[in-house]
Write a protein that holds these residues in place. Structure first.
Motif: not given
Length: 333
Positions: A116-135
């Motif tokens: 999951l974390t490996s996808l974050l840079p690509a998603l951020k570069r694409q301008g996709v907003r991310i909501a995290a559900m985490t402890g």
């Protein structure tokens, strides 16, 4: 060499019940804690989903992935376009399913799931907003997310405090809370829910109209008010609905004659051979519009203890007849 025989563990009833109750108590406490700490971040995430022009893309690995599939399904069925993408598959091409118009809901108890974390840079570069559900409030996922929904638990309900139990319960409940908030904000109604569940019992009840199940044309038993008893009985027998409508010269309903009416007329000694339909019929029969829901016809039958209802238009012209068997075949009841 002899292999020792394995014995089946014996479940102690007292211990099993004690463990089950403790599991539920831990999960209940986790949900109560979650409810108390909900804050404006929850509102912001729900508002962002409401305003998203694309879809909500839910991601998660392992048990969080299973929860994510359910959350995506619940969102989609309650008016919020959503689907689940497996993080491992996303890194091998499925990330192309996510567009700039979409929003990602990333679920990870630790916040450090590599897939999951490996996808974050690509998603951020694409301008996709991310909501995290985490402890993991200091995790890589939390640091990269636009919003963080805290799903931490004091301990898992598992006796070893290892298997995801309380944490996944919290994730699931929080997903339901988001879906419910969005459903309410959209003014989503039972009819809207039925449109996305046409194959389910609710869909059948809310989408099936009387016109979809009624008999019409020559299949509807009917006689004129001045027709005799023999004509009336032939019509009932031929159409096999246990009743016949009685109409006037303009095809307006004036009454109905049923198998039950026949028994009552025999019991009271009526001279059936010389009687006209107008003399035998039950006037002011129960009627319904073809545009009404089929479930309304079922309720009408149940309320008055009858097995068929005449279908009429606004001017009381006979347009059809619906029998309880028709409703059963359509699985409305």
């Amino acid at each position: 060499m002899n292999t020792p025989m394995q014995t089946t563990p014996v479940l102690g009833a007292t211990q099993a019940l004690a463990t089950a109750r403790e599991t539920l108590a831990i999960e209940i406490q986790a949900l109560q804690t979650l409810a108390q700490r909900l804050d404006d971040t929850f509102v912001q995430v729900a508002q962002a989903m409401l305003e998203t022009p694309g879809r909500v893309v839910v991601m998660g690995m392992g048990k969080s992935g299973h929860i994510g599939r359910k959350i995506a399904a619940t969102l989609a069925s309650t008016g919020t376009p959503a689907f689940f993408v497996h993080p491992a598959e996303a890194s091998h091409g499925d990330l192309g399913m996510v567009t700039q118009k979409d929003m990602v809901l990333a679920i990870s108890n630790s916040g450090e799931s590599h897939e999951l974390t490996s996808l974050l840079p690509a998603l951020k570069r694409q301008g996709v907003r991310i909501a995290a559900m985490t402890g993991g409030l200091s995790s890589s996922l939390a640091k990269h997310a636009d919003w963080v929904l805290n799903t931490s638990v004091e301990r898992e309900a598992c006796p070893l405090n290892l298997a995801p139990t309380a944490s996944t319960t919290v994730q699931l409940a929080l997903g339901d809370a988001i879906a419910s908030a969005l459903l309410d904000a959209r003014g989503f109604k039972a009819e809207d829910f039925a449109l996305s569940h046409p194959g389910g019992s609710l869909g059948r009840k809310l989408l099936t109209h009387v016109r979809d199940v009624m008999r019409s044309g020559d299949d509807v038993p009917r006689v004129q008010a001045n027709d005799g008893f023999d004509r009336l009985m032939r019509e009932i027998s031929a159409k096999n609905m246990g009743a016949s409508a009685v109409v006037d010269a303009d095809n307006r309903v004036v009454g109905i004659f049923t198998d039950g009416d026949l028994r009552r007329r025999i019991e009271d000694g009526t001279d059936l051979r010389n009687a006209k339909a107008a003399q035998l019929m039950h006037s002011q029969p129960r009627t319904i519009s073809s545009d009404a829901l089929a479930v309304d016809a079922a309720q009408l039958m149940e309320q008055h203890g009858i097995t068929s209802v005449l279908v009429v238009d606004a001017q009381a012209h006979l347009v059809g007849m619906v029998h309880i068997r028709d409703l059963m075949v359509a699985k409305v009841i």
